[in-house]
Motif scaffolding. Structure first.
Motif, mmCIF file in Angstrom:
data_model
loop_
_atom_site.group_PDB
_atom_site.id
_atom_site.type_symbol
_atom_site.label_atom_id
_atom_site.label_comp_id
_atom_site.label_asym_id
_atom_site.label_seq_id
_atom_site.Cartn_x
_atom_site.Cartn_y
_atom_site.Cartn_z
ATOM 1 N N VAL A 180 20.434 11.141 -97.360
ATOM 2 C CA VAL A 180 19.965 12.263 -98.176
ATOM 3 C C VAL A 180 19.345 11.768 -99.477
ATOM 4 O O VAL A 180 19.901 10.921 -100.180
ATOM 5 N N THR A 181 18.172 12.307 -99.799
ATOM 6 C CA THR A 181 17.443 11.973 -101.011
ATOM 7 C C THR A 181 16.536 13.129 -101.394
ATOM 8 O O THR A 181 16.147 13.925 -100.529
ATOM 9 N N GLU A 182 16.202 13.231 -102.672
ATOM 10 C CA GLU A 182 15.308 14.298 -103.133
ATOM 11 C C GLU A 182 13.860 14.016 -102.753
ATOM 12 O O GLU A 182 13.037 14.934 -102.721
ATOM 13 N N ASP A 183 13.544 12.749 -102.476
ATOM 14 C CA ASP A 183 12.166 12.380 -102.149
ATOM 15 C C ASP A 183 12.128 11.611 -100.827
ATOM 16 O O ASP A 183 11.900 10.399 -100.805
ATOM 17 N N PRO A 184 12.366 12.300 -99.703
ATOM 18 C CA PRO A 184 12.445 11.593 -98.407
ATOM 19 C C PRO A 184 11.140 10.910 -98.012
ATOM 20 O O PRO A 184 11.160 9.816 -97.448
ATOM 21 N N ASP A 185 10.007 11.546 -98.311
ATOM 22 C CA ASP A 185 8.723 10.937 -97.915
ATOM 23 C C ASP A 185 8.423 9.692 -98.730
ATOM 24 O O ASP A 185 7.862 8.710 -98.217
ATOM 25 N N GLY A 186 8.803 9.705 -100.011
ATOM 26 C CA GLY A 186 8.566 8.536 -100.852
ATOM 27 C C GLY A 186 9.534 7.407 -100.557
ATOM 28 O O GLY A 186 9.144 6.237 -100.516
ATOM 29 N N GLU A 187 10.802 7.755 -100.342
ATOM 30 C CA GLU A 187 11.811 6.731 -100.100
ATOM 31 C C GLU A 187 11.730 6.164 -98.689
ATOM 32 O O GLU A 187 12.060 5.002 -98.461
ATOM 33 N N TYR A 188 11.290 6.995 -97.738
ATOM 34 C CA TYR A 188 11.187 6.549 -96.340
ATOM 35 C C TYR A 188 9.751 6.764 -95.848
ATOM 36 O O TYR A 188 9.462 7.703 -95.120
ATOM 37 N N ASN A 190 8.051 5.244 -93.661
ATOM 38 C CA ASN A 190 7.818 5.016 -92.232
ATOM 39 C C ASN A 190 9.161 4.904 -91.512
ATOM 40 O O ASN A 190 10.230 4.908 -92.144
ATOM 41 N N GLN A 191 9.102 4.771 -90.199
ATOM 42 C CA GLN A 191 10.324 4.691 -89.407
ATOM 43 C C GLN A 191 11.126 3.431 -89.721
ATOM 44 O O GLN A 191 12.367 3.461 -89.728
ATOM 45 N N ASP A 192 10.459 2.329 -89.988
ATOM 46 C CA ASP A 192 11.178 1.093 -90.297
ATOM 47 C C ASP A 192 12.056 1.268 -91.533
ATOM 48 O O ASP A 192 13.207 0.821 -91.564
ATOM 49 N N ALA A 193 11.507 1.927 -92.552
ATOM 50 C CA ALA A 193 12.241 2.110 -93.810
ATOM 51 C C ALA A 193 13.462 2.994 -93.616
ATOM 52 O O ALA A 193 14.556 2.686 -94.118
ATOM 53 N N VAL A 194 13.302 4.095 -92.894
ATOM 54 C CA VAL A 194 14.435 5.016 -92.731
ATOM 55 C C VAL A 194 15.498 4.414 -91.817
ATOM 56 O O VAL A 194 16.705 4.578 -92.046
ATOM 57 N N TRP A 195 15.093 3.656 -90.795
ATOM 58 C CA TRP A 195 16.082 3.029 -89.918
ATOM 59 C C TRP A 195 16.832 1.900 -90.631
ATOM 60 O O TRP A 195 18.013 1.660 -90.371
ATOM 61 N N GLU A 196 16.166 1.213 -91.547
ATOM 62 C CA GLU A 196 16.847 0.168 -92.311
ATOM 63 C C GLU A 196 17.986 0.769 -93.142
ATOM 64 O O GLU A 196 19.112 0.253 -93.151
ATOM 65 N N LYS A 197 17.697 1.873 -93.830
ATOM 66 C CA LYS A 197 18.732 2.543 -94.629
ATOM 67 C C LYS A 197 19.810 3.133 -93.711
ATOM 68 O O LYS A 197 21.016 3.091 -94.026
ATOM 69 N N PHE A 198 19.387 3.665 -92.594
ATOM 70 C CA PHE A 198 20.288 4.267 -91.611
ATOM 71 C C PHE A 198 21.346 3.263 -91.164
ATOM 72 O O PHE A 198 22.552 3.532 -91.179
ATOM 73 N N GLU A 199 20.905 2.073 -90.790
ATOM 74 C CA GLU A 199 21.819 1.056 -90.286
ATOM 75 C C GLU A 199 22.710 0.494 -91.397
ATOM 76 O O GLU A 199 23.883 0.167 -91.166
ATOM 77 N N LYS A 200 22.182 0.414 -92.618
ATOM 78 C CA LYS A 200 23.012 -0.025 -93.748
ATOM 79 C C LYS A 200 24.144 0.963 -93.997
ATOM 80 O O LYS A 200 25.271 0.569 -94.321
ATOM 81 N N ALA A 201 23.842 2.239 -93.885
ATOM 82 C CA ALA A 201 24.862 3.264 -94.119
ATOM 83 C C ALA A 201 25.980 3.175 -93.090
ATOM 84 O O ALA A 201 27.158 3.362 -93.417
ATOM 85 N N PHE A 202 25.632 2.896 -91.844
ATOM 86 C CA PHE A 202 26.655 2.719 -90.803
ATOM 87 C C PHE A 202 27.579 1.553 -91.129
ATOM 88 O O PHE A 202 28.808 1.646 -90.996
ATOM 89 N N ILE A 203 26.986 0.444 -91.582
ATOM 90 C CA ILE A 203 27.781 -0.737 -91.916
ATOM 91 C C ILE A 203 28.705 -0.438 -93.089
ATOM 92 O O ILE A 203 29.875 -0.832 -93.110
ATOM 93 N N ALA A 204 28.191 0.290 -94.080
ATOM 94 C CA ALA A 204 28.990 0.624 -95.257
ATOM 95 C C ALA A 204 30.191 1.487 -94.888
ATOM 96 O O ALA A 204 31.296 1.306 -95.421
ATOM 97 N N ASN A 403 15.754 13.903 -85.188
ATOM 98 C CA ASN A 403 14.385 13.531 -84.830
ATOM 99 C C ASN A 403 13.435 13.658 -86.016
ATOM 100 O O ASN A 403 12.527 12.845 -86.195
ATOM 101 N N GLN A 404 13.668 14.669 -86.842
ATOM 102 C CA GLN A 404 12.792 14.858 -87.998
ATOM 103 C C GLN A 404 13.093 13.836 -89.095
ATOM 104 O O GLN A 404 12.179 13.194 -89.628
ATOM 105 N N VAL A 405 14.370 13.650 -89.437
ATOM 106 C CA VAL A 405 14.734 12.734 -90.518
ATOM 107 C C VAL A 405 14.350 11.300 -90.164
ATOM 108 O O VAL A 405 13.915 10.525 -91.027
ATOM 109 N N LEU A 406 14.470 10.934 -88.875
ATOM 110 C CA LEU A 406 14.112 9.586 -88.444
ATOM 111 C C LEU A 406 12.633 9.464 -88.093
ATOM 112 O O LEU A 406 12.203 8.517 -87.431
ATOM 113 N N LYS A 407 11.862 10.473 -88.520
ATOM 114 C CA LYS A 407 10.394 10.421 -88.574
ATOM 115 C C LYS A 407 9.695 10.368 -87.220
ATOM 116 O O LYS A 407 8.643 9.736 -87.075
#
Length: 500
Positions: A180-188, A190-204, A403-407
């Protein structure tokens, strides 16, 4: 693709395609419109008088909201969420008995607010901030030795006490556990960027939820959050991470299964209107073929030991960067070679890369007799797979917010599942990784599917069929499906009367 029409249907359809001179017959036009509407999800559901009354009320609410500007399903969910919360349709969907959640991952089934406000406040919780702007957690009797990417562990209680803004500190921890972020398009971008954060969150999250005392509470809290959203059954994908104790003792997977079984029984005892929960064992598609083969063999043994708990097997992780199903064909053929049954519930088609090797996962999943298709985003581009899955009653597990959040799609009105819903393809609604998206339960995903993907034609019959599908296409044995449908029907009838 819908199944070919029967001869009487074909004759009826052909009667419309005669040469027309002048104005087409309005009666035939109305008949054609009704016939097409009957094919959509819920199109053949017969509503009783009370349901018809609520359907009329729901349609009025929906029509008012369909023309809203901005229209929530057309926005990124992180921006649409506050708009959805004000929706009258959403408030109705929260109260609706939704049946079961069939596509949910164990590391993201509980809200991050509970994890931070409850779990990180427990004694002996240590945190480490890594060089790549991520965090790790571990419970320990003493300061942990350096491990993973962590060279310096700090006791959270001490760190929080030193912080002048504990609320802000907790909010920063939550940001590490969610997308979750206020600026999803800026922070993510492309798909690579959002999946990188996605996988980090799982590890955390892993260091928190795999602590044995936390795991028990975590499972119960997850079931509680589902129950609060009027969900009565769960099928959970889990890798069965080895739980650990404060003194460093590591439990095996049998212990984790027993714990899941015990907590579920306790929850059902406390909530008799909850049907139960089962696990779909899952391993990452980045593994080697030999590793997956060993995991399949282990899943067979675990299912023998816990037949009421273990529903089947799946491969998880990003499809576009992982190995395709066909790579694991030797491992996935093992149950048949051994003469045993291990049901598969494969993620397949969670991609927009049409024509690639990964895109073929849809057909390969069907070749390996998958019981359901996780996501199935690409299914609309595979007419043969679509036909086969319909003939075999293989339901798609639709997770629109994921599907939408993961672009994969930005405007949910353009989701390929709109085609599947218009054809009445077997389908269930689920939430995939709700904590990552700032949700709990299924109400938000039902809203997005009902308002955005289903369009104006989706009605109370659509909702009723989708809810019933979650029991019909579950892994439960037939007698428990009958029990579940009877329990759901009682809840549904009460819901209808309460909202007239």
């Amino acid at each position: 693709m819908a199944m070919a029409p029967s001869l009487p249907q074909a004759v009826t359809l052909l009667s419309f395609w005669t040469v027309v001179v002048g104005m087409p017959d309005p009666t035939k036009r109305d008949q054609l419109m009704r016939q097409e509407a009957s094919r959509q999800t819920g199109g053949e559901v017969v509503l009783n008088p009370a349901e018809q009354k609520l359907d009329a009320k729901l349609c009025q609410m929906k029509e008012r909201e369909m023309w809203a500007d901005p229209f929530p399903p057309a926005l990124h969910f992180f921006k649409a969420k506050p708009l959805i919360q004000r929706s009258s349709v959403f408030k109705l969907l929260r109260d609706m008995p939704k049946g079961g959640a069939l596509h949910l991952h164990s590391s993201s089934m509980v809200s991050v607010e509970w994890l931070v406000k409850n779990v990180t406040y427990r004694p002996n919780c240590y945190v480490c901030f890594t060089w790549d702007n991520s965090v790790r957690f571990v419970f320990s009797q003493r300061q942990p030795f350096p491990r993973w990417d962590c060279f310096y562990w700090q006791l959270l209680h001490t760190l929080r006490a030193k912080n002048r803004d504990p609320t802000g500190f907790d909010a920063s921890l939550m940001q590490h556990l969610t997308l979750v972020t206020e600026d999803p398009d800026g922070e993510y971008p492309n798909q690579d960027a959002v999946w990188e954060k996605f996988e980090k969150a799982f590890i955390a999250t892993a260091g928190l939820v795999s602590h044995a005392p936390v795991l028990r509470d975590y499972i119960y809290q997850g079931l509680q959050e589902l129950h609060q959203d009027n969900i009565m059954y769960l099928e959970l994908r889990s890798g069965l991470s080895r739980a650990y104790e404060l003194d460093g003792t590591i439990h095996d997977k049998m212990w984790t299964l027993r714990t899941f079984q015990e907590v579920t029984k306790e929850f059902v005892k406390d909530h008799p209107d909850f049907l139960g929960a089962r696990l779909i064992l899952a391993v990452h598609r980045a593994w080697s073929s030999s590793e997956v083969k060993a995991a399949v063999k282990e899943a067979i043994e675990l299912q023998k030991e816990f037949p009421d708990v273990v529903a089947g097997f799946d491969l998880v992780g990003r499809e576009d960067s992982g190995r395709p199903l066909w790579y694991f064909r030797d491992a996935l053929s093992l149950p048949e070679q051994l003469g045993v049954t291990l049901p598969y519930f494969f993620h397949a088609g969670e991609t927009d890369e049409e024509g690639t090797e990964v895109d073929q996962n849809i057909l390969d999943a069907l070749l390996f007799n998958t019981r359901r298709i996780g996501h199935g985003y690409a299914l609309a581009h595979h007419p043969l797979a679509k036909e086969l899955s319909r003939e075999r009653n293989v339901a798609v597990e639709l997770c629109p917010i994921s599907n939408q959040v993961l672009k994969l799609v930005s405007d949910l009105r353009n989701h390929p599942a709109a085609v599947l819903m218009s054809e009445g393809h077997p389908m269930v609604i689920s939430s995939d990784d709700p904590s990552m998206f700032g949700t709990t339960g299924l109400a938000y995903d039902f809203f997005q599917a009902f308002m955005g993907i289903g369009g104006l034609k989706a009605n109370l019959g659509t909702l009723k069929e989708l809810a019933l599908n979650s029991i019909r296409y579950s892994s439960l044995p037939d007698h428990l499906k009958d029990t579940g449908q009877a329990l759901w029907q009682k809840k549904w009838d009460a819901f209808i009367l309460a909202h007239l």
